[in-house]
Write an enzyme that holds these catalytic residues in place. Structure first.
Site, short mmCIF file in Angstrom:
data_model
loop_
_atom_site.label_atom_id
_atom_site.label_comp_id
_atom_site.label_asym_id
_atom_site.label_seq_id
_atom_site.Cartn_x
_atom_site.Cartn_y
_atom_site.Cartn_z
N VAL A 67 0.83 -1.21 0.00
CA VAL A 67 0.00 0.00 0.00
C VAL A 67 0.87 1.26 0.00
CG1 VAL A 67 -1.69 1.29 1.38
CG2 VAL A 67 -1.95 -1.16 1.09
N ALA A 68 2.10 1.12 0.49
CA ALA A 68 2.99 2.29 0.60
C ALA A 68 3.73 2.61 -0.70
CB ALA A 68 3.99 2.07 1.73
N PHE B 106 11.86 7.64 -14.38
CA PHE B 106 12.26 7.06 -13.11
C PHE B 106 13.76 6.80 -13.18
CE2 PHE B 106 10.52 4.96 -9.27
CZ PHE B 106 9.36 5.68 -9.14
N PHE C 89 -0.80 -15.70 11.75
CA PHE C 89 0.65 -15.60 11.62
C PHE C 89 1.23 -16.98 11.29
CE2 PHE C 89 4.99 -15.66 13.15
CZ PHE C 89 5.49 -14.47 12.67
N ASP D 171 9.59 -13.04 7.17
CA ASP D 171 9.09 -14.34 7.66
C ASP D 171 9.02 -15.38 6.54
OD1 ASP D 171 8.52 -12.44 9.57
OD2 ASP D 171 6.38 -12.84 9.67
N GLN E 91 18.83 -3.43 -1.04
CA GLN E 91 18.84 -2.12 -1.67
C GLN E 91 18.69 -1.00 -0.64
OE1 GLN E 91 15.51 -0.60 -4.48
NE2 GLN E 91 17.36 -0.74 -5.71
N HIS F 75 17.66 2.83 -0.51
CA HIS F 75 17.04 3.89 -1.32
C HIS F 75 17.70 5.20 -0.94
CE1 HIS F 75 14.11 6.51 -3.13
NE2 HIS F 75 13.45 5.48 -3.63
N LEU G 291 9.81 6.90 3.11
CA LEU G 291 10.31 7.07 1.75
C LEU G 291 9.85 8.38 1.12
CD1 LEU G 291 11.81 5.54 -0.60
CD2 LEU G 291 9.53 5.21 -1.51
N GLU H 41 11.41 8.14 -5.54
CA GLU H 41 12.35 8.46 -6.60
C GLU H 41 11.70 9.35 -7.66
OE1 GLU H 41 15.20 5.36 -7.62
OE2 GLU H 41 14.18 5.25 -9.55
N ARG I 167 19.73 3.50 -7.99
CA ARG I 167 19.69 3.76 -6.54
C ARG I 167 21.01 3.47 -5.85
NH1 ARG I 167 13.56 1.47 -5.45
NH2 ARG I 167 12.60 3.29 -6.42
N HIS J 23 15.67 -0.56 1.85
CA HIS J 23 14.41 -0.38 1.11
C HIS J 23 13.86 -1.66 0.49
CE1 HIS J 23 11.39 1.66 -1.26
NE2 HIS J 23 11.89 1.19 -2.39
N ARG K 180 17.74 -3.52 -7.89
CA ARG K 180 16.45 -3.37 -8.56
C ARG K 180 16.27 -1.93 -9.05
NH1 ARG K 180 11.27 -1.47 -7.26
NH2 ARG K 180 11.70 -1.18 -5.04
N SER L 8 9.15 -3.34 -9.16
CA SER L 8 8.71 -4.37 -8.22
C SER L 8 7.20 -4.58 -8.29
CB SER L 8 9.09 -4.00 -6.79
OG SER L 8 8.43 -4.86 -5.89
#
Ligand SMILES: Cc1cc2nc3c(=O)[nH]c(=O)nc-3n(C[C@H](O)[C@H](O)[C@H](O)COP(=O)(O)OP(=O)(O)OC[C@H]3O[C@@H](n4cnc5c(N)ncnc54)[C@H](O)[C@@H]3O)c2cc1C
Length: 567
Positions: free
Chosen positions: A47-48, A117, A157, A212, A231, A233, A243, A246, A277, A346, A381, A386
């Site tokens: 979502v981020a 980008f 979990f 996990d 990576q 960032h 973040l 970029e 990056r 990142h 990357r 991604s």
């Protein structure tokens, strides 16, 4: 102990897991899909995602160009056959999500907009303002809810993959709400449990990104690949690490040192702030080391400036979220003032050893998203590469897992293996009484990785890092979990996560010691050059009781010869 049966189990409700679930549901409406997630899906890190997702949509662009950018970005460690196939799968996903209602940003003429980008030779990042992940996740989740054969098990979990005769038969979980130990029996499983960016203290990742999925697979005998490539960032907001996309540099933001000088021309004369990056992160660290960082009001961390004042006219429309973040978290108006930034952990380039068909060592176990290492990203990357992987290969994973489930029966659950896990959690872990605190060990581990296994590495730092990790593993044997209750026992969950993190930290560190070269995100001051003769190969880490066993696997090359990489 409860047992729940689903034909296909999907571990993870992020972008990769949701896309796989929809693909499996569409493959056959009679197949049941159990989506198991420790978070409510819309709280997943996906979502981020901010800046965009690369796809070849324009006649002036080409698959070869997208593949080449990705291969060069990977510092020639990416598998070229996988990359060539991957770039061809992406455009369809953009149109599919568009039809499902994803509000992609548009050009004046109504076509889907694309922006530049880092390290792209054509502006091919499709975006939804700077909230790409939020909008794609809303779209996928709404879509997934439409299929009655997708069953959501939120806040379960997962702790162990149960395997017999090299075939998965079940996964053990804790129902976080009740504390019940629940076993999911399945015919096939898709690992989509995300990366491990929270192994580091200064990180852009959500607190639950603790690796996990990698840890569970590794302990079950599935090898992990290229874990030493983490990576960093370039632009984590100081001091929180949140973040700053970029896209801010791609749209024209510039980096300044304490002399207010734009320094990227020294390190990447052609691409400047739009270099890859790894290159930009090192440039920032070198500026800081040379005494040109800024030490200000945000504690000990030195930083440089990201200056967006030259593009203030674009901020509200194209970069509203980072503008809001700068204001809310630092009180900075990005229209008129520069933003303090520092490289932050990142993205986990490594992961479960898999391929573009998402298959792994065990024929009914599949892996996708940040949990997997295909390898598309190799040693570094590219930004915007991604989320497209989650969509394109999520679609593949869902189909192959459903295909397997359709043509196979359930294997019986290996009860002794399940019982061992139940004992490990409730009778060993929860009852340890050595007085060591889980959060304290976790902090020490993260600070250790920041310091010794960070942007710059040397033999001495790495040896110290490994020594420290071993001491944390030893302290882990002596933890005390103060909270003995069953419902929402987060301390127990953190202890389980820490167990995986300690395994992964060791693998990253050992792989980094053995890779005596610099490539992509892995930079050794004592071996500053890339060494294709000895290290153009993937690191494979397999589980043993004595720690990771390291072997190597060749990189697949199709038509691009490795050359000197500069931007
Ligand atoms: C701030 C930020 C911005 C980014 N921006 C971009 C961008 O603009 N473009 C781009 O291409 N990429 C971007 N990335 C990278 C990209 O967002 C991620 O790599 C990708 O979204 C990962 O998706 P995923 O589905 O693999 O994992 P995640 O979204 O992390 O989901 C993992 C899932 O696994 C579940 N899970 C984990 N462990 C367990 C367990 N033990 N038991 C049960 N469930 C478990 C979680 O509940 C979660 O649902 C960004 C990343 C960050 C951190």
């Amino acid at each position: 102990m409860d047992t729940i049966k689903e034909d296909v189990i999907i571990l993870g409700g992020g972008m990769a897991g949701l896309r796989a679930a929809v693909a499996a549901a569409e493959y056959d409406s009679k197949i049941t899909i159990g989506l198991v997630s420790k978070l409510y899906p819309l709280r997943s890190h996906s979502v981020a995602a901010e800046g965009g997702t690369s796809a070849v949509l324009n006649a002036k662009d080409s698959f070869d160009l997208h593949a080449y950018d990705t291969i060069k970005g990977s510092d020639y460690l990416g598998d070229q056959d996988a990359i060539e196939e991957f770039v061809r799968l992406v455009p369809e996903q953009i149109y599919t999500t568009d039809h499902w209602g994803c509000p992609w940003s548009r050009n004046e003429d109504g076509t889907i907009a694309q922006r530049d980008f880092g390290a792209l030779s054509f502006p091919r990042a499709v975006f939804a303002a700077d909230k790409t992940g939020f909008h794609v996740m809303q779209t996928l989740y709404s879509r997934a809810l439409m299929y009655p054969n997708i069953h959501f098990y939120n806040e379960y979990f997962a702790t162990k993959l149960v395997v017999e005769n090299n075939l998965f038969n079940a996964i053990t979980t804790i129902n976080i709400k009740t504390g019940d130990f629940v076993v999911f029996q399945g015919k096939s499983i898709v690992f989509a449990a995300g990366g491990a960016g929270r192994l580091y203290q200064f990180s852009t990742n959500a607190h639950f990104v603790t690796g996990d999925g990698d840890g569970i697979a590794y302990r079950a005998g599935i090898p992990l690949k290229d874990m030493e490539f983490m990576q960093f960032h370039p632009t984590g907001l100081v001091p929180s690490g949140i973040l700053i996309t970029e896209a801010a540099r791609a749209e024209g933001g510039i980096l300044l040192n304490n002399e207010k000088k734009r320094f990227m021309s020294t390190y990447a004369p052609n691409k400047l702030e739009k270099a890859s990056r790894d290159v930009v992160s090192r440039a920032i660290m070198w500026e800081i080391e040379a005494g040109r960082g800024i030490k200000g009001e945000y504690g000990d961390m030195e930083y440089v400036y990201l200056d967006l004042t030259g593009i203030s006219n674009l901020l509200d429309e194209r970069l509203p979220m980072i503008t809001e973040i700068a204001k809310k978290f630092n009180g900075i108006d990005a229209h008129t003032e520069p933003i303090p930034i520092h490289p932050a952990a990142h993205y986990t380039m490594g992961g479960i050893d898999s391929n573009v068909k998402t298959t792994t060592l065990y024929p009914n176990v599949f892996a996708v998203g940040e949990n997997a290492c295909v390898s598309i990203h190799g040693a570094n990357r590219l930004g915007s590469n991604s989320t497209n992987e989650c969509l394109a290969l999520g679609n593949v994973a869902g189909k192959v897992a459903a295909e397997w489930a359709k043509s196979h029966d359930f294997a019986s659950v290996s009860i002794s293996s399940v019982n061992d896990e139940e004992k490990r959690i409730w009778e060993d872990l929860l009852k340890r009484n050595g007085g060591e605190n889980v959060a304290k060990i976790r902090d020490d581990l993260r600070i250790n990785l920041d310091k010794n296994v960070g942007v710059f590495r040397t033999e001495d730092l790495l040896q110290q890092g490994l020594k420290n990790i071993k001491s944390y593993q030893e302290r882990y044997n002596r933890i005390t979990i103060e909270d003995k209750s069953s419902k929402f026992n987060m301390e127990l969950q953190w202890a389980l996560e820490l167990g995986f993190m300690l395994d992964l930290a060791e693998i990253i560190n050992v792989g980094a010691i053995m890779r005596k070269e610099s490539r992509g995100a892995h930079y050794r001051r004592d071996f500053p050059d890339r060494d294709d003769k000895n290290f153009m190969k993937h690191t494979i880490a397999s589980y043993s009781v004595n720690g990771p066993q390291i072997s190597y696997k060749p990189v697949v090359k199709t038509k691009w010869e490795p050359t000197v990489r500069s931007y």
